[in-house]
Design an enzyme around this catalytic site. Structure first.
Site, PDB file in Angstrom:
ATOM      1  N   LEU A  44      44.832  48.964  10.042  1.00 23.65           N
ATOM      2  CA  LEU A  44      43.927  47.796  10.354  1.00 23.65           C
ATOM      3  C   LEU A  44      42.875  49.232  11.349  1.00 23.65           C
ATOM      4  CD1 LEU A  44      45.766  44.805  12.197  1.00 23.65           C
ATOM      5  CD2 LEU A  44      45.120  44.753   9.970  1.00 23.65           C
ATOM      6  N   GLY A  45      42.637  49.728  11.628  1.00 19.92           N
ATOM      7  CA  GLY A  45      42.110  50.703  12.320  1.00 19.92           C
ATOM      8  C   GLY A  45      42.299  51.131  13.485  1.00 19.92           C
ATOM      9  N   GLY A  47      40.460  53.479  16.902  1.00 27.34           N
ATOM     10  CA  GLY A  47      39.953  53.407  17.316  1.00 27.34           C
ATOM     11  C   GLY A  47      39.942  54.730  18.970  1.00 27.34           C
ATOM     12  N   THR A  51      46.035  53.812  16.928  1.00 30.20           N
ATOM     13  CA  THR A  51      45.579  53.739  16.045  1.00 30.20           C
ATOM     14  C   THR A  51      46.800  51.678  15.988  1.00 30.20           C
ATOM     15  OG1 THR A  51      45.969  55.317  15.225  1.00 30.20           O
ATOM     16  CG2 THR A  51      46.557  53.449  13.494  1.00 30.20           C
ATOM     17  N   VAL A  52      46.053  51.230  14.846  1.00 30.86           N
ATOM     18  CA  VAL A  52      46.286  49.922  15.192  1.00 30.86           C
ATOM     19  C   VAL A  52      47.230  49.252  13.472  1.00 30.86           C
ATOM     20  CG1 VAL A  52      45.994  47.356  15.173  1.00 30.86           C
ATOM     21  CG2 VAL A  52      45.556  49.004  16.994  1.00 30.86           C
ATOM     22  N   ASP A 166      35.940  44.138  31.761  1.00 28.43           N
ATOM     23  CA  ASP A 166      35.398  44.243  30.484  1.00 28.43           C
ATOM     24  C   ASP A 166      35.412  43.062  29.498  1.00 28.43           C
ATOM     25  OD1 ASP A 166      33.896  45.689  28.617  1.00 28.43           O
ATOM     26  OD2 ASP A 166      35.698  47.255  27.682  1.00 28.43           O
TER      27      ASP A 166
END
Length: 388
Positions: A44-45, A47, A51-52, A166
């Site tokens: 999925l991505g 960041g 990692t996902v 946040d």
């Protein structure tokens, strides 16, 4: 219980109700190793903190999808350890609320190159940023429905004397059915005064990395004073305005530019407010004759299509002075939300204020590492007990 697996990957406390897997599912390209009863759906991505990928249980129908976030190199970086511990403690503390993301499982893998903390969470299709910035038409009813859910989740968080710190559309997940869930508690903070007094400590100043700039309250940009729950309320106001603008309303390139983006809409703050901020930066803002004086632009001019109640709520959330903003209970009771509100379904956290005194004891990397391992073990013990 430590389990040595067939690929020599060691995992701490594999969920007992599923049994210890005899093999691992490997995603070599992204250096991900998960128990063999899962299969990977897709990457999925990646960041700044991990990692996902999405996974599902093998042989189960219907196949519930799960998001797996791997935080690499966690035991070598203090900031990652602190964020992970905070997030795990808060997610465990707030578990069960329908508007807060649910943590399903945890695992620490120590075998290189797959080593890291693996967090298994419910997989949710979108975040709110994708919804807001899409071409999908949003009626005011949709906006009310979404905002109400955000405030329900925030009411639960604030009732435990916790600030998220946040809040932004990217940290609010959205299911296909329109259910919103607040996520990412890595920067959250307990603020109950009693715990500060118990440890003879003072409330720390907000750190520079807290709160994505576009959703950062003025006091975080201009003041060194202790912060309050009102910083989350400002962020909610920014999100509400963003629903109508379909883009962030204050998009500063840096902290000073962010301040001037706010000034262009809210007008130049009064001198008494600048004095209240208590910094040279704030004082110079009013003292510098080169700075133009801006008058407040009515929100009704910016969003002429928004209802009177919506405009009133935006104005009540986005104040220069944090003490003039509504609190979460007042916001959730605002007439704008009457159409969607269910007062009997707005629980508060019954566990009481969140105890953050553990942080004062974690003053070394070794203590942080040990504490994280213990948190994972405790989570899995509770998970096993609840599944019996």
């Amino acid at each position: 219980m430590n389990c040595t697996l067939t690929d020599n990957t060691r995992a701490i406390n594999v969920a007992s109700n599923l049994g210890a897997p005899q093999q691992r599912t490997i995603f070599a390209k992204e250096r991900i190793s998960i128990p063999g009863y899962y299969e990977i759906i897709q990457f999925l991505g990646k960041g700044a903190y991990g990692t996902v990928c999405s996974v599902k249980f093998k042989g189960r129908s219907p196949a519930a999808r799960i998001a797996v976030k791997k935080i690499s190199n966690i035991f070598n970086k203090e900031i990652l350890l602190k964020r992970a511990i905070r997030e795990l403690k808060f997610m465990n503390f707030f578990k069960g609320h329908k508007n807060i993301v649910n943590l399903i499982d945890l695992e620490i893998v120590t075998s290189s190159p797959y080593d890291g903390l693996y967090c298994y969470q419910e997989l949710i299709d979108y975040d709110l940023a994708k919804v807001i910035h899409s071409s999908v038409q949003l009626s005011e009813f949709h906006i009310k429905y979404f905002l109400y859910q955000i405030l329900c989740g925030l009411k639960y968080i604030h009732s435990a004397d916790v600030i998220h710190r946040d809040l932004k559309p990217g940290n609010i997940l959205c299911t296909l059915n329109g259910c919103l869930k607040i996520c990412d508690f890595g920067l959250a903070r307990g603020i109950h005064a009693g715990f500060f007094k118990c440890h003879s400590t003072v409330q720390p100043h907000i750190t520079n990395y807290v709160a994505t700039r576009w959703y950062r309250a003025p006091e975080l940009l201009l003041s060194n004073q202790p912060y309050s729950k009102s910083v989350d309320i400002w962020a909610v106001g920014c999100i509400l305005a963003e629903f109508y603008a379909r883009k962030p309303v204050f998009m500063g390139r840096d902290s000073m530019h962010q301040i001037f983006e706010i000034i262009k809409v809210l007008g130049t703050p009064d001198k008494d407010i600048l004095i209240k901020f208590g910094t040279i930066k704030a004082w110079n803002l009013g003292k510098n004759s080169n700075n133009p004086v801006y008058k407040k632009i009515p929100w009704s001019n910016i969003f002429p299509f928004a209802s009177h109640e919506a405009i009133n709520l935006i104005e009540s959330l986005l104040h220069w002075d944090s003490t003039h903003r509504l609190n979460v209970e007042q916001a959730i009771s605002h007439p704008f939300l009457n159409e969607v509100r269910k007062p009997d379904d707005e629980p508060v956290c019954l566990q009481g204020p969140f105890d953050f005194t553990y942080e004062s004891e974690l003053n070394s990397m070794s203590k942080l590492r040990d504490y994280l391992v213990e948190e994972v073990k405790n989570f899995k013990t509770d998970l096993s007990s609840s599944s019996l």
